[in-house]
Design a protein around this motif. Structure first.
Motif, short mmCIF file in Angstrom:
data_model
loop_
_atom_site.label_atom_id
_atom_site.label_comp_id
_atom_site.label_asym_id
_atom_site.label_seq_id
_atom_site.Cartn_x
_atom_site.Cartn_y
_atom_site.Cartn_z
N VAL A 69 45.01 43.67 33.73
CA VAL A 69 45.84 42.39 34.17
C VAL A 69 44.65 41.50 33.23
O VAL A 69 43.81 41.14 33.64
N THR A 70 45.42 40.57 32.98
CA THR A 70 45.25 38.85 32.40
C THR A 70 45.40 38.27 32.99
O THR A 70 46.75 37.88 32.78
N ILE A 71 44.86 37.04 33.37
CA ILE A 71 45.09 36.35 33.97
C ILE A 71 45.11 34.57 32.70
O ILE A 71 43.70 34.87 32.22
N PHE A 72 46.33 34.14 32.10
CA PHE A 72 46.25 32.65 32.14
C PHE A 72 45.52 31.48 33.33
O PHE A 72 46.33 31.52 33.52
N THR A 73 45.29 30.97 32.69
CA THR A 73 44.98 29.33 33.89
C THR A 73 44.38 28.16 32.50
O THR A 73 43.94 28.65 31.65
N THR A 74 44.62 27.46 32.96
CA THR A 74 44.40 26.16 32.41
C THR A 74 42.23 26.09 32.95
O THR A 74 42.13 24.81 32.35
N SER A 75 42.39 26.63 34.27
CA SER A 75 41.67 26.47 34.69
C SER A 75 40.19 26.80 34.60
O SER A 75 40.12 27.97 35.21
N SER A 76 39.75 26.92 33.31
CA SER A 76 38.18 27.38 33.44
C SER A 76 37.13 27.67 34.15
O SER A 76 36.21 29.54 34.54
N ALA A 77 37.20 26.90 35.20
CA ALA A 77 37.24 27.23 37.30
C ALA A 77 37.04 28.27 38.01
O ALA A 77 36.46 28.62 38.49
N LYS A 78 37.91 29.27 37.49
CA LYS A 78 38.77 29.62 38.22
C LYS A 78 38.40 31.15 37.59
O LYS A 78 39.00 32.49 37.58
N GLU A 79 37.69 31.81 36.07
CA GLU A 79 36.86 32.72 36.13
C GLU A 79 36.26 33.21 37.02
O GLU A 79 36.78 35.03 36.77
N LYS A 80 35.27 32.94 37.60
CA LYS A 80 34.48 33.74 38.33
C LYS A 80 35.62 34.31 39.55
O LYS A 80 35.61 35.68 39.47
N GLU A 81 36.00 33.84 40.55
CA GLU A 81 37.20 34.19 41.20
C GLU A 81 38.17 35.32 40.51
O GLU A 81 38.43 36.65 41.21
#
Length: 156
Positions: A69-81
């Motif tokens: 699974v790869t998560i694509f998001t505009t918020s790098s703050a969600k990387e740890k989660e």
């Protein structure tokens, strides 16, 4: 209570009742396209765009299927989660250019812009999927119960 058997689902005994609302909405909304597009087999690569309510559930179900699974998001703050809590394999800030297959299960607020030439030359697919029916909903309930997917607590 009387109900038409065509609209009744069997609730797995080991599935907490407080999972009901999220599973009967986000659960089947994400499970259905994963199954429909053949992304329910170990080793498949799944991209989840956005890490909101649907995104969290999509990651949990895709991981239970054995997908990478790869998560694509505009918020790098969600990387740890994404990596530590949800156990996603990869995290990409979607402002970076990457190729992917995209299946929409939520309607974005703004129209989706797609580079047509990239789709044509790369033979890429952009598809949409609505919520599943009773058969898929029952299948999803049995699946999340079997794999202990917890959507009510917010834990991975």
């Amino acid at each position: 209570m009387n109900a038409d058997e065509h609209f009744v689902l069997r609730w797995p005994e080991n599935l907490p009742l407080d999972s009901g609302a999220p599973l009967l909405c986000a659960g089947v909304t994400t499970y259905s396209p994963l199954k429909h597009f053949g992304l329910d087999k170990p080793g498949r690569k799944v991209g989840v765009v956005g890490l909101g309510g649907l995104g969290h559930v999509a990651v949990k179900i895709a991981k239970a299927f054995g997908a990478e699974v790869t998560i694509f998001t505009t918020s790098s703050a969600k990387e740890k989660e994404a990596i530590e809590r949800l156990k996603a394999d990869h995290f990409i800030n979607s402002k970076d250019e990457h190729q992917m297959q995209l299946v929409l299960v939520g309607a974005p607020e703004k129209p989706l812009e797609v580079a047509s030439f990239s789709l044509i030359m790369g033979r890429k697919l952009v598809a949409g999927s609505n919520i599943g029916g009773n058969k898929e909903t029952q299948e999803m309930l049995d699946f999340v119960a079997k794999y202990g997917i917890d959507v009510a607590s917010g834990e991975a």
